[in-house]
Scaffold this active site. Structure first.
Site, PDB file in Angstrom:
ATOM      1  N   GLY A  86    -129.019 -19.710  28.430  1.00  0.00           N
ATOM      2  CA  GLY A  86    -130.248 -20.486  28.396  1.00  0.00           C
ATOM      3  C   GLY A  86    -131.360 -19.789  27.636  1.00  0.00           C
ATOM      4  O   GLY A  86    -131.285 -18.591  27.322  1.00  0.00           O
ATOM      5  N   ASN A  87    -132.373 -20.551  27.318  1.00  0.00           N
ATOM      6  CA  ASN A  87    -133.566 -19.997  26.651  1.00  0.00           C
ATOM      7  C   ASN A  87    -134.717 -20.966  26.818  1.00  0.00           C
ATOM      8  O   ASN A  87    -134.513 -22.158  27.062  1.00  0.00           O
ATOM      9  CB  ASN A  87    -133.298 -19.673  25.173  1.00  0.00           C
ATOM     10  N   THR A 132    -132.859 -12.764  22.935  1.00  0.00           N
ATOM     11  CA  THR A 132    -131.428 -13.034  23.061  1.00  0.00           C
ATOM     12  C   THR A 132    -130.736 -12.013  23.960  1.00  0.00           C
ATOM     13  O   THR A 132    -131.177 -10.853  24.061  1.00  0.00           O
ATOM     14  CB  THR A 132    -130.755 -13.041  21.662  1.00  0.00           C
ATOM     15  N   SER A 149    -130.763 -16.578  20.142  1.00  0.00           N
ATOM     16  CA  SER A 149    -129.865 -17.005  19.062  1.00  0.00           C
ATOM     17  C   SER A 149    -130.033 -18.503  18.766  1.00  0.00           C
ATOM     18  O   SER A 149    -129.562 -18.983  17.731  1.00  0.00           O
ATOM     19  CB  SER A 149    -128.418 -16.714  19.456  1.00  0.00           C
ATOM     20  N   GLU A 150    -130.691 -19.221  19.665  1.00  0.00           N
ATOM     21  CA  GLU A 150    -130.932 -20.654  19.434  1.00  0.00           C
ATOM     22  C   GLU A 150    -132.314 -20.911  18.844  1.00  0.00           C
ATOM     23  O   GLU A 150    -132.837 -22.023  18.953  1.00  0.00           O
ATOM     24  CB  GLU A 150    -130.771 -21.441  20.749  1.00  0.00           C
ATOM     25  N   HIS A 185    -133.803 -24.871  27.413  1.00  0.00           N
ATOM     26  CA  HIS A 185    -132.355 -25.054  27.260  1.00  0.00           C
ATOM     27  C   HIS A 185    -131.663 -24.426  28.463  1.00  0.00           C
ATOM     28  O   HIS A 185    -131.819 -23.230  28.709  1.00  0.00           O
ATOM     29  CB  HIS A 185    -131.897 -24.402  25.950  1.00  0.00           C
ATOM     30  N   HIS A 194    -121.805 -27.635  26.184  1.00  0.00           N
ATOM     31  CA  HIS A 194    -122.766 -26.550  25.988  1.00  0.00           C
ATOM     32  C   HIS A 194    -123.872 -26.563  27.048  1.00  0.00           C
ATOM     33  O   HIS A 194    -123.962 -25.650  27.861  1.00  0.00           O
ATOM     34  CB  HIS A 194    -123.331 -26.644  24.561  1.00  0.00           C
TER      35      HIS A 194
HETATM   36  P1  13P Z   1    -129.593 -16.434  23.844  1.00  0.00           P
HETATM   37  O1  13P Z   1    -129.470 -15.339  24.870  1.00  0.00           O
HETATM   38  O2  13P Z   1    -129.396 -15.933  22.452  1.00  0.00           O
HETATM   39  O3  13P Z   1    -130.861 -17.219  24.037  1.00  0.00           O
HETATM   40  O4  13P Z   1    -128.374 -17.442  24.046  1.00  0.00           O
HETATM   41  C1  13P Z   1    -128.150 -18.030  25.262  1.00  0.00           C
HETATM   42  C2  13P Z   1    -127.629 -19.400  25.122  1.00  0.00           C
HETATM   43  O5  13P Z   1    -127.647 -20.131  26.084  1.00  0.00           O
HETATM   44  C3  13P Z   1    -127.097 -19.877  23.835  1.00  0.00           C
HETATM   45  O6  13P Z   1    -126.863 -21.241  23.869  1.00  0.00           O
END
Ligand code: 13P
Length: 186
Positions: free
Chosen positions: A24-25, A39, A69-70, A89, A150
């Site tokens: 998540g983010n 990340t 990463s998103e 997310h 996802h």
């Molecule tokens: P990150 O740690 O890079 O935010 O990635 C987590 C994630 O849920 C990717 O979909």
């Protein structure tokens, strides 16, 4: 302060089982910038100083760590939706597996909280521009999208509303599952 809100809301989402430790983010708009979770960190333990500030091209402006990463998905949404102040997310399991079976009007107040329907995005490799563009396109007319296999993306004019929308989608998934178990009742 929005930075404190991000880490607090993240903790709440984790405690409700909406993410795993690393998944998540969350991000929020801050003027011309976006403040986003880093990340690959244990997100429920983050402090405001761990957050990363990027511009709408993804360049890191401030922060010790690498952004989520998103980040492409987050900036693609902010570019497309000037009204959006926050993006959440989660990796909520039930909405993810039930994606196309969820009806947004299954619970009476859900549609008003969501402000529209639930978009569904096909499985696309995480972290790519392809996913970012597909999600931004799906969210042009919706405030929530389920990325198949996802997770959930929810947006709002405030972080609280984006978090609430992610929770509403989870409730709708629970209601959908209950209805399936009970044999498709009303
Ligand atoms: P990150 O740690 O890079 O935010 O990635 C987590 C994630 O849920 C990717 O979909």
């Amino acid at each position: 302060m929005i930075e404190e809100e991000i880490v607090e809301y993240y903790r709440l989402l984790y405690l409700r089982g909406q993410t795993t430790l690393l998944s998540g983010n969350i991000s929020a708009r801050l003027g011309d910038l976006v403040v986003i979770t880093p990340t690959s960190a244990p997100k429920p333990l983050l402090r405001p100083s761990d957050l990363v500030y990027i511009d709408l091209d993804g360049r890191v402006v401030k922060g010790e760590r690498a952004p989520s990463s998103e980040w492409r998905m987050h900036v693609a949404i902010y570019r497309r939706r000037p009204d959006v102040a926050a993006v959440v997310h989660t990796h909520a399991v039930l909405p993810t597996v039930l994606a196309e079976r969820i009806e947004a009007d299954l619970l009476l107040e859900s549609e008003s909280y969501l402000g529209g329907g639930i978009a569904v995005v096909p499985p696309i490799k995480p972290g790519t521009w392809e996913l970012a563009e597909a999600v931004a396109e799906a969210l042009a007319k919706s405030n929530v999208a389920i990325m198949k296999k996802h997770g959930v993306v929810a947006v709002g004019p405030s972080l609280a509303e984006a978090v609430n929308r992610a929770e509403v989608v989870n409730d709708l998934a629970l209601a959908t599952l209950a209805r399936i178990w009970l044999g498709g009742g009303p």
